[in-house]
Design a protein around this motif. Structure first.
Motif, PDB file in Angstrom:
ATOM      1  N   VAL A  71      20.374  37.499 -27.495  1.00  0.00           N
ATOM      2  CA  VAL A  71      19.456  37.357 -26.359  1.00  0.00           C
ATOM      3  C   VAL A  71      19.004  38.735 -25.876  1.00  0.00           C
ATOM      4  O   VAL A  71      17.815  38.968 -25.621  1.00  0.00           O
ATOM      5  N   LEU A  72      19.926  39.671 -25.780  1.00  0.00           N
ATOM      6  CA  LEU A  72      19.593  41.017 -25.307  1.00  0.00           C
ATOM      7  C   LEU A  72      18.585  41.705 -26.222  1.00  0.00           C
ATOM      8  O   LEU A  72      17.755  42.490 -25.758  1.00  0.00           O
ATOM      9  N   ARG A  73      18.662  41.410 -27.509  1.00  0.00           N
ATOM     10  CA  ARG A  73      17.749  42.035 -28.469  1.00  0.00           C
ATOM     11  C   ARG A  73      16.299  41.647 -28.202  1.00  0.00           C
ATOM     12  O   ARG A  73      15.380  42.311 -28.685  1.00  0.00           O
ATOM     13  N   ARG A  74      16.078  40.565 -27.454  1.00  0.00           N
ATOM     14  CA  ARG A  74      14.716  40.134 -27.146  1.00  0.00           C
ATOM     15  C   ARG A  74      14.147  40.853 -25.929  1.00  0.00           C
ATOM     16  O   ARG A  74      12.968  40.720 -25.616  1.00  0.00           O
ATOM     17  N   PHE A  75      14.988  41.607 -25.220  1.00  0.00           N
ATOM     18  CA  PHE A  75      14.509  42.350 -24.060  1.00  0.00           C
ATOM     19  C   PHE A  75      13.493  43.406 -24.500  1.00  0.00           C
ATOM     20  O   PHE A  75      13.551  43.924 -25.618  1.00  0.00           O
ATOM     21  N   ALA A  76      12.571  43.722 -23.606  1.00  0.00           N
ATOM     22  CA  ALA A  76      11.599  44.769 -23.914  1.00  0.00           C
ATOM     23  C   ALA A  76      12.306  46.096 -24.174  1.00  0.00           C
ATOM     24  O   ALA A  76      11.912  46.870 -25.049  1.00  0.00           O
ATOM     25  N   HIS A  77      13.369  46.365 -23.416  1.00  0.00           N
ATOM     26  CA  HIS A  77      14.164  47.582 -23.611  1.00  0.00           C
ATOM     27  C   HIS A  77      15.640  47.180 -23.646  1.00  0.00           C
ATOM     28  O   HIS A  77      16.355  47.300 -22.654  1.00  0.00           O
ATOM     29  N   PRO A  78      16.099  46.676 -24.788  1.00  0.00           N
ATOM     30  CA  PRO A  78      17.479  46.207 -24.880  1.00  0.00           C
ATOM     31  C   PRO A  78      18.484  47.337 -24.706  1.00  0.00           C
ATOM     32  O   PRO A  78      18.245  48.459 -25.166  1.00  0.00           O
ATOM     33  N   PRO A  79      19.602  47.062 -24.044  1.00  0.00           N
ATOM     34  CA  PRO A  79      20.629  48.095 -23.881  1.00  0.00           C
ATOM     35  C   PRO A  79      21.396  48.315 -25.178  1.00  0.00           C
ATOM     36  O   PRO A  79      21.377  47.461 -26.082  1.00  0.00           O
ATOM     37  N   ALA A  80      22.049  49.446 -25.273  1.00  0.00           N
ATOM     38  CA  ALA A  80      22.965  49.678 -26.387  1.00  0.00           C
ATOM     39  C   ALA A  80      24.141  48.710 -26.231  1.00  0.00           C
ATOM     40  O   ALA A  80      24.461  48.270 -25.129  1.00  0.00           O
ATOM     41  N   VAL A  81      24.777  48.393 -27.354  1.00  0.00           N
ATOM     42  CA  VAL A  81      25.856  47.390 -27.343  1.00  0.00           C
ATOM     43  C   VAL A  81      27.113  47.948 -27.980  1.00  0.00           C
ATOM     44  O   VAL A  81      27.068  48.543 -29.066  1.00  0.00           O
ATOM     45  N   VAL A  82      28.234  47.761 -27.291  1.00  0.00           N
ATOM     46  CA  VAL A  82      29.544  48.101 -27.842  1.00  0.00           C
ATOM     47  C   VAL A  82      30.434  46.865 -27.697  1.00  0.00           C
ATOM     48  O   VAL A  82      30.625  46.366 -26.586  1.00  0.00           O
ATOM     49  N   PHE A  83      30.925  46.366 -28.810  1.00  0.00           N
ATOM     50  CA  PHE A  83      31.830  45.218 -28.765  1.00  0.00           C
ATOM     51  C   PHE A  83      33.261  45.702 -28.535  1.00  0.00           C
ATOM     52  O   PHE A  83      33.702  46.690 -29.134  1.00  0.00           O
ATOM     53  N   VAL A  84      33.971  44.994 -27.674  1.00  0.00           N
ATOM     54  CA  VAL A  84      35.372  45.290 -27.383  1.00  0.00           C
ATOM     55  C   VAL A  84      36.136  43.981 -27.537  1.00  0.00           C
ATOM     56  O   VAL A  84      36.037  43.085 -26.693  1.00  0.00           O
ATOM     57  N   THR A  85      36.860  43.835 -28.626  1.00  0.00           N
ATOM     58  CA  THR A  85      37.440  42.544 -28.966  1.00  0.00           C
ATOM     59  C   THR A  85      38.804  42.693 -29.623  1.00  0.00           C
ATOM     60  O   THR A  85      39.146  43.767 -30.128  1.00  0.00           O
ATOM     61  N   ALA A  86      39.549  41.610 -29.628  1.00  0.00           N
ATOM     62  CA  ALA A  86      40.850  41.606 -30.287  1.00  0.00           C
ATOM     63  C   ALA A  86      40.734  41.175 -31.750  1.00  0.00           C
ATOM     64  O   ALA A  86      41.727  41.159 -32.467  1.00  0.00           O
ATOM     65  N   TYR A  87      39.527  40.847 -32.180  1.00  0.00           N
ATOM     66  CA  TYR A  87      39.337  40.294 -33.524  1.00  0.00           C
ATOM     67  C   TYR A  87      38.501  41.232 -34.383  1.00  0.00           C
ATOM     68  O   TYR A  87      37.394  41.613 -34.007  1.00  0.00           O
ATOM     69  N   GLU A  88      39.032  41.571 -35.558  1.00  0.00           N
ATOM     70  CA  GLU A  88      38.296  42.445 -36.459  1.00  0.00           C
ATOM     71  C   GLU A  88      37.344  41.664 -37.359  1.00  0.00           C
ATOM     72  O   GLU A  88      36.495  42.247 -38.032  1.00  0.00           O
ATOM     73  N   ASP A  89      37.451  40.316 -37.354  1.00  0.00           N
ATOM     74  CA  ASP A  89      36.672  39.491 -38.274  1.00  0.00           C
ATOM     75  C   ASP A  89      35.166  39.555 -38.043  1.00  0.00           C
ATOM     76  O   ASP A  89      34.387  39.206 -38.928  1.00  0.00           O
ATOM     77  N   PHE A  90      34.738  39.982 -36.844  1.00  0.00           N
ATOM     78  CA  PHE A  90      33.324  39.910 -36.506  1.00  0.00           C
ATOM     79  C   PHE A  90      32.592  41.239 -36.673  1.00  0.00           C
ATOM     80  O   PHE A  90      31.434  41.361 -36.268  1.00  0.00           O
ATOM     81  N   ALA A  91      33.241  42.228 -37.248  1.00  0.00           N
ATOM     82  CA  ALA A  91      32.623  43.558 -37.358  1.00  0.00           C
ATOM     83  C   ALA A  91      31.320  43.518 -38.144  1.00  0.00           C
ATOM     84  O   ALA A  91      30.333  44.158 -37.768  1.00  0.00           O
ATOM     85  N   VAL A  92      31.303  42.769 -39.236  1.00  0.00           N
ATOM     86  CA  VAL A  92      30.095  42.687 -40.056  1.00  0.00           C
ATOM     87  C   VAL A  92      28.941  42.094 -39.250  1.00  0.00           C
ATOM     88  O   VAL A  92      27.825  42.615 -39.250  1.00  0.00           O
ATOM     89  N   ASP A  93      29.206  40.978 -38.536  1.00  0.00           N
ATOM     90  CA  ASP A  93      28.165  40.356 -37.715  1.00  0.00           C
ATOM     91  C   ASP A  93      27.713  41.301 -36.608  1.00  0.00           C
ATOM     92  O   ASP A  93      26.523  41.356 -36.274  1.00  0.00           O
ATOM     93  N   ALA A  94      28.646  42.037 -36.049  1.00  0.00           N
ATOM     94  CA  ALA A  94      28.317  42.945 -34.955  1.00  0.00           C
ATOM     95  C   ALA A  94      27.351  44.030 -35.408  1.00  0.00           C
ATOM     96  O   ALA A  94      26.365  44.327 -34.724  1.00  0.00           O
TER      97      ALA A  94
END
Length: 290
Positions: A71-94
């Motif tokens: 959703v954020l990627r659709r913003f006119a000026h999307p913010p930078a994103v840092v994922f903070v998670t307990a799961y390493e499985d989503f790194a590729v998707d991130a």
């Protein structure tokens, strides 16, 4: 002096959210820290508050962190994103979503400081190029990947232009890091280090600085994405980086190109385009491969 960063922390677990906001407030580069206990709450907050970066969990009730970033990627000026998670499985998707960094809980002060540094650099680069911070490439922690057979995934939209797009402006030369999963550990390969990519079924093997990891992506997709950055499809099985080409040779009508010490075949239909682009891609001072 850089303007202090405005950031938003998002996590559905109050203790984790409290710890994250505490650490963020302790970083001298951050001037304001907002917090939200869900993706919905984050979106409501962002309706009236602009932030430079969002630090967020992935597994949350309702709209999860990955969906929130879409959703954020659709913003006119999307913010930078840092994922903070307990799961390493989503790194590729991130990183397919152009994440600036991917942190595993529990997060230490030094590791978070490194993520903030990446955010600040991304925003500075975006400001110089006249774009929003979320429009830049995804960056990961520094590190290489070897040829031990691990495979990553390369996603996200292609850059402007298409195959054979010639030399881009310097503002378009921002590097990209590709996540590669090696035995449960996600490491990263810099696009600028890649001399050529070789098709291997549904995968591509990236040849970069003596390493050759597999990436779960088709050569056609890689061609579309990397053409604006000086890569050219020379054969059905090879995509080469023009800045790494050492020589182009013709022998009895058969064309080959030498890249990273290896001789690769050039399909006849690609010969003229390759010759033209090699001239246009002549490295500027300090722009060649290291």
């Amino acid at each position: 002096m850089r303007t202090p960063l405005r950031v938003l922390a998002v996590d559905d677990e109050p203790p984790a959210l409290e710890d994250l906001t505490y650490l963020l407030r302790g970083d001298h580069r951050i001037g304001r820290v907002l917090s939200a206990g869900s993706s919905d709450a984050a979106l409501r907050l962002l309706e009236c508050e602009a932030v430079d970066a969002v630090f967020l969990d992935i597994r949350m009730p309702g709209l999860d962190g990955l969906d929130l970033v879409r959703v954020l990627r659709r913003f006119a000026h999307p913010p930078a994103v840092v994922f903070v998670t307990a799961y390493e499985d989503f790194a590729v998707d991130a990183f397919a979503l152009k994440a600036c960094d991917y942190l595993l809980k529990p997060v230490g002060r030094e590791r978070l400081a490194e993520a903030v540094r990446r955010v600040a650099e991304l925003i500075d680069g975006a400001a110089a190029g006249g774009t929003g911070p979320g429009t830049g490439p995804g960056f990961g922690v520094p590190g290489g990947a070897d040829g031990s057979g691990g495979a990553g995934h390369l996603g996200g939209p292609a850059g402007p232009g298409g195959p054979g797009a010639g030399r881009p402006d310097r503002a378009d030369r921002a590097d990209e890091r590709i996540p590669v999963d090696l035995g449960g550990v996600t490491r990263f390969v810099s696009r600028d280090e890649v001399a050529y990519a070789e098709a291997q079924g549904d995968y591509v093997r990236l040849h970069a600085g003596g390493r050759a990891p597999l990436v779960r992506v088709s050569l056609a997709v890689l061609e579309e994405r990397w053409a604006p950055h000086g890569f050219l499809r020379i054969h059905r099985g090879y995509l080469v980086s023009l800045r790494h080409v050492e020589e182009l040779r013709s022998d009895a009508g058969r064309w080959t190109v030498r890249v990273a010490g290896r001789e690769l075949p050039v399909a006849r239909r690609h010969t003229r385009e390759l010759r033209d682009l090699l001239v246009r891609w002549a490295p500027a001072p300090g722009d060649g491969p290291s």
